[in-house]
Write an enzyme that holds these catalytic residues in place. Sequence first.
Site, mmCIF file in Angstrom:
data_model
loop_
_atom_site.group_PDB
_atom_site.id
_atom_site.type_symbol
_atom_site.label_atom_id
_atom_site.label_comp_id
_atom_site.label_asym_id
_atom_site.label_seq_id
_atom_site.Cartn_x
_atom_site.Cartn_y
_atom_site.Cartn_z
ATOM 1 N N GLU A 1 -1.236 2.798 -0.873
ATOM 2 C CA GLU A 1 0.230 3.119 -1.817
ATOM 3 C C GLU A 1 -0.419 3.047 -3.104
ATOM 4 O OE1 GLU A 1 2.880 4.034 -0.446
ATOM 5 O OE2 GLU A 1 2.965 3.334 1.485
ATOM 6 N N CYS B 1 5.796 1.300 -8.994
ATOM 7 C CA CYS B 1 5.354 2.423 -8.418
ATOM 8 C C CYS B 1 6.637 3.606 -8.330
ATOM 9 C CB CYS B 1 4.732 2.203 -7.061
ATOM 10 S SG CYS B 1 5.678 1.671 -5.411
#
Length: 482
Positions: free
Chosen positions: A247, A281
Site C-alpha cells: 500500500e 494515504c
Amino acid sequence: MRTLETLSGGEWVTSGDWIDVHDPADTRTPVARIPALTAKDVTRAYDHAERGFDVWKRTSPFERARIMTEAARLIRERLADIAADVTAENGKTLAEARGETGKAADFLDYYAGLARQGYGTLLHDVRPDTRTHTQREPIGVILVVSPWNDPLITPARKLAPLLAAGNAAVFKPATETPLSGLHLARALHDAGLPAGVLNVVTGRTATIEDALLDDPRIAGITFTGSNDVGNRIRRRLVDRNVRFQGELGGKNASVVLADADLPAAARAVVAASFGQAGQRCTATSRVVVDRPVYEEFTRLLVAGVEALTVGPGTDPATTLCPLSSPRHRDSVLADLDRAVEQGATVLTGGAADTEGERAHGCYVQPTVLADVTPDTAIWREEVFGPVLAVRAVDGFAAAVEAVNDSGFGLAAAVFTRSLEHAYRFADEAECGQVAVNTTTTGWDVHLPFGGFRDSGTAYKEQGEEVLRFSTRVKTVAIHFGG
C-alpha cells in the site's frame, strides 16, 4: 520516560541499545524508549516465527477466533491508555486516536468471525465417483512493515487477517511510532497467542534491514509506506518466491461539479484533507472544481480551513494536529516553498506554525494553494501533509481527465446532484476507492481497500479480498468408487 520491552518468542525482551520516542507536539523531551534490536535479534525472531507457525497452523480456527476476540476485548478495555500513547508518539488528536484504537479492535473481531467460516469450495468433477474440492491454507511466516501515520490501525489491518488464516508474523513498526504496535502485541499475547506466532522487531531500519528482508523463511511481505521504499523491497524480491503486498502513495482528488451542494462539499473536503494533518494515504490533496462555481467554492473552502484550530493532540479544542516529526515537517515546508517558486498562490497558510508553545513542535499551518497547473510538482507529487491544491476545469469530462492524469490511483471523490455523473465517475475514475458526495477517507473493515497504478500492488487489504494474499489454494480430488 518509560522504558519498554518488545515481544519475541512469547517473551518480553530488551537489547543493549535504545531508541527514544518523541512527542511531535513538543520534541524537547522523549516520552519513551524502546529496544534497538540487532540483526541477530531479527534472525531469532524468524526462528521463533518458524516454530510458532508450526503450532498456529494446526490450531483450531475456533481457538484462533477465541484468542483474537479476547484481544479485541482487551484493546477496548485499555482504550484510554492506548489512545494516549497513539497521541503521544504520533501527535494526532485524542479523538482520532480513540477512533483508531476502536477500529483496531474491530479488525480483530471481524477476522475472528471470518476464521470460523468455510475455507474451500466443493467442485464438480468429470470423473465418476469423484469429489473435488479446494481448500485454503496459510502461506507461512509473513513480514509486516507498518508506517508511522496510523501506528495502530495499520498493524491491526495487516495482522488480523493473516493470523486468522493461520500464519505467523514478524512485525516491524515504524521507528518513530512503536508504542501503538506494542500495545497490539501485548493484547494478543495476554489473550493467549502461542509463543512465536507474533514477534515484534523494534530497531533502526538501516541496522536490521538485511536481516529483515533477506531471511529465506519469509513467505510474504506486507508493507505500507512510500513508493521509494516499496519499490526497493519489490526489486529485492524479484528472484524470490515471496509474495509482496504494497500500500503505497496517493495523490487523491475530489471533484466539485457545478451542481454540487457547495457548503457540504467544502466541509467534506476540509475533513478529508486536514484530518490527521493530511497524513493519511487517502487524504484529499487535489481539488478539481467546475469553473462556474470555482470562486464560491474556494471562498467556502478557505473559510473552513481557517476555522481549524492548530494545537497538540491532547487539547480537546485541537482540530489540526502537528506533523509526525521534525524531518517530515521540514519536508512539507520544502514542498510548499517549491510550489510558490513554481507559481502557486497561497490562499491561506503556507508556513510553519511557531506560535507560543507550538514553537517546540512540528506544526504546519493548514494550507490551500491556487494557480497550480498539471505540471506543478505539488499537483503531481505526494506531500502527505496539511496542503491542498485547487484547480478550475471546464465540465465533467475535463474533471475526470484531471483526476486520472496521475501516476497514482488510490482514492477519488465527486460532489454532484447528478445521478448520471455519479455513476459515470464511478466507472471512469481510475482508482481503487471512489466516493460520491462524501470524503475520500473512512473505509470500514469489511470493505476491500487498495489502489491502482503506483498506489499499490494487486493484493487488496480488508474484507475477504485480503485472504488472497495470506493463503494459498490447494485442489483435492477424492475417488470413492470401486
